[in-house]
Design a protein around this motif. Structure first.
Motif, PDB file in Angstrom:
ATOM      1  N   THR A   1      -8.178  15.089   1.159  1.00  0.00           N
ATOM      2  CA  THR A   1      -9.130  15.310   2.104  1.00  0.00           C
ATOM      3  C   THR A   1     -10.541  14.938   1.348  1.00  0.00           C
ATOM      4  OG1 THR A   1      -9.448  17.680   1.687  1.00  0.00           O
ATOM      5  CG2 THR A   1      -8.026  16.969   3.597  1.00  0.00           C
TER       6      THR A   1
ATOM      7  N   VAL B   1       0.807   4.586  -2.386  1.00  0.00           N
ATOM      8  CA  VAL B   1       0.633   6.060  -1.828  1.00  0.00           C
ATOM      9  C   VAL B   1       1.927   6.755  -2.357  1.00  0.00           C
ATOM     10  CG1 VAL B   1       0.834   7.332   0.138  1.00  0.00           C
ATOM     11  CG2 VAL B   1      -0.750   5.202   0.054  1.00  0.00           C
ATOM     12  N   ASP B   2       3.097   6.352  -2.476  1.00  0.00           N
ATOM     13  CA  ASP B   2       4.380   6.890  -2.809  1.00  0.00           C
ATOM     14  C   ASP B   2       4.123   7.441  -4.573  1.00  0.00           C
ATOM     15  OD1 ASP B   2       5.399   7.003  -0.380  1.00  0.00           O
ATOM     16  OD2 ASP B   2       6.706   5.158  -0.904  1.00  0.00           O
TER      17      ASP B   2
ATOM     18  N   GLN C   1      -6.363   9.031   1.036  1.00  0.00           N
ATOM     19  CA  GLN C   1      -6.322   9.635   2.527  1.00  0.00           C
ATOM     20  C   GLN C   1      -4.886   9.620   2.644  1.00  0.00           C
ATOM     21  OE1 GLN C   1      -8.472   7.805   5.556  1.00  0.00           O
ATOM     22  NE2 GLN C   1      -8.755   9.868   6.550  1.00  0.00           N
ATOM     23  N   ARG C   2      -4.162   8.391   2.632  1.00  0.00           N
ATOM     24  CA  ARG C   2      -2.694   8.476   2.983  1.00  0.00           C
ATOM     25  C   ARG C   2      -1.892   9.303   2.190  1.00  0.00           C
ATOM     26  NH1 ARG C   2      -1.239   2.245   4.017  1.00  0.00           N
ATOM     27  NH2 ARG C   2       0.941   2.938   4.041  1.00  0.00           N
ATOM     28  N   ALA C   3      -2.301   9.622   0.997  1.00  0.00           N
ATOM     29  CA  ALA C   3      -1.412  10.544   0.058  1.00  0.00           C
ATOM     30  C   ALA C   3      -1.979  11.888   0.364  1.00  0.00           C
ATOM     31  CB  ALA C   3      -1.668  10.326  -1.139  1.00  0.00           C
ATOM     32  N   GLY C   4      -2.685  12.229   1.457  1.00  0.00           N
ATOM     33  CA  GLY C   4      -2.779  13.762   1.712  1.00  0.00           C
ATOM     34  C   GLY C   4      -4.061  14.227   1.326  1.00  0.00           C
TER      35      GLY C   4
ATOM     36  N   ALA D   1      -8.552   4.603   1.107  1.00  0.00           N
ATOM     37  CA  ALA D   1      -7.595   4.652   1.959  1.00  0.00           C
ATOM     38  C   ALA D   1      -6.152   4.967   1.554  1.00  0.00           C
ATOM     39  CB  ALA D   1      -7.379   3.272   2.595  1.00  0.00           C
ATOM     40  N   LEU D   2      -5.841   4.522   0.367  1.00  0.00           N
ATOM     41  CA  LEU D   2      -4.617   5.116  -0.458  1.00  0.00           C
ATOM     42  C   LEU D   2      -4.699   6.730  -0.641  1.00  0.00           C
ATOM     43  CD1 LEU D   2      -4.414   2.483  -3.093  1.00  0.00           C
ATOM     44  CD2 LEU D   2      -3.173   2.647  -1.099  1.00  0.00           C
TER      45      LEU D   2
ATOM     46  N   GLU E   1       0.682  -1.143   0.096  1.00  0.00           N
ATOM     47  CA  GLU E   1       0.078   0.029   0.012  1.00  0.00           C
ATOM     48  C   GLU E   1       0.864   1.319  -0.102  1.00  0.00           C
ATOM     49  OE1 GLU E   1      -2.564  -3.443   1.250  1.00  0.00           O
ATOM     50  OE2 GLU E   1      -0.332  -2.635   1.920  1.00  0.00           O
ATOM     51  N   GLN E   2       1.974   1.142   0.641  1.00  0.00           N
ATOM     52  CA  GLN E   2       2.964   2.521   0.761  1.00  0.00           C
ATOM     53  C   GLN E   2       3.385   2.873  -0.677  1.00  0.00           C
ATOM     54  OE1 GLN E   2       2.950   4.589   3.433  1.00  0.00           O
ATOM     55  NE2 GLN E   2       3.899   6.059   1.724  1.00  0.00           N
TER      56      GLN E   2
END
Length: 307
Positions: free
Chosen positions: A122, A83-84, A117-120, A114-115, A79-80
């Motif tokens: 809103t 996101v990156d 959101q983790r990437a910033g 979820a992806l 997942e990270q």
């Protein structure tokens, strides 16, 4: 294009075959229409490990200077990496000074939400997709003994409908901007883009004379007070892309009249389905659509990169 198609197919592998084909077609069209400096940032960015795709994402550049996430996928534990990849693409679009970077995610797509959101990103709001069976509506209307009170309209003689191209592009853009005042449809997006960018977004590469567009202006007492933008997607499907009224014209039943006009155009065009997307917080519009018999189809989340 081979890499683009393969990447889009992999990212949307959990979707049905027909939906995947439409997504691939749209991604290829957006890619072909974009400037060369944007192409690489619309191609899927894939993270490989041991010759296998483990994570990926891609954006589409829309008319009106909007970048929207086309899709994202991550294998379990990766997942990270996804996101990156999203963050890299957002950074590029920020460097290009795009005013609106967004993701439209199905409400049941928890993984993609979820992806982003983790990437910033809103969560701005949720959008209701509503559908009206035009054929069933007219069949019921023909057999109804009287019109429900909620649907009673102003006399037709009071309302005048004009083609939108009676205004030049600049004047039309400025009028649309006036209808955004105190809107309940994604109000947080107001001011991010110029009126011309907003109009270009609605046009999406078309001109006002395009036969697929049924754009009209509503005139009451010699004053233009509203706009109704309809678009044919095919012979069966008509979309109510946007309807808006200037603040002084609200509360007079004109919203009902505009929806009635959209249904009339759909029926006259032999379309079986009329579809509209509306902010769940825009309760006046939702009430109007429900009064006319629109039914919920799906709910979408709107995620944005903070300005």
């Amino acid at each position: 294009l081979d890499n683009l198609e393969a990447g889009v197919r992999w990212i949307h592998a959990d979707s049905g075959p027909a939906e995947v084909e439409l997504l691939v077609l749209e991604a290829c069209q957006r890619y072909a229409e974009s400037e060369s400096r944007h192409k690489m940032w619309q191609s899927p960015v894939i993270h490989w490990q041991g010759g296998q795709r483990m994570a990926g994402s891609y954006f589409k550049l829309l008319s009106g200077n909007v970048a929207t996430l086309g899709g994202a996928r991550a294998e379990p534990g990766w997942e990270q990496a996804a996101v990156d990849l999203i963050l890299r693409q957002i950074e590029r679009f920020n460097n290009l000074k795009l005013p609106q970077i967004q993701a439209i995610v199905r409400a049941d797509d928890v993984a993609t939400a979820a992806l982003v959101q983790r990437a910033g990103m809103t969560l701005l709001t949720e959008i209701e997709h509503l559908w009206l069976d035009v054929l069933a509506f007219h069949s019921l209307a023909a057999n109804a003994s009287s019109e429900p009170a909620a649907r009673r309209l102003l006399p037709p003689s009071v309302l005048q409908w004009w083609p939108a191209n009676v205004l030049d592009d600049s004047s039309l853009a400025q009028f649309i901007d006036k209808t955004f005042a105190d809107t309940l449809d994604c109000p947080a997006l107001n001011g991010r883009r110029t009126p011309d960018e907003v109009l270009n977004g609605f046009l999406d590469g078309r001109t006002l004379g395009d036969p697929r567009l049924k754009w009209e202006l509503l005139k009451v007492d010699a004053e233009i007070v509203g706009c109704l933008f309809l678009q044919h997607h095919n012979s069966e499907l008509l979309e109510l892309v946007y309807m808006g009224l200037v603040p002084t014209a609200r509360g007079r039943g004109l919203g009902k009249a505009m929806v009635a006009r959209a249904i009339e155009v759909a029926h006259r065009s032999a379309c079986s389905t009329l579809v509209v997307a509306v902010d769940r917080d825009n309760w006046p519009a939702l009430n109007v659509y429900r009064d006319w018999g629109f039914q919920p189809h799906q709910r979408l989340q709107v995620w944005v990169v903070p300005s």
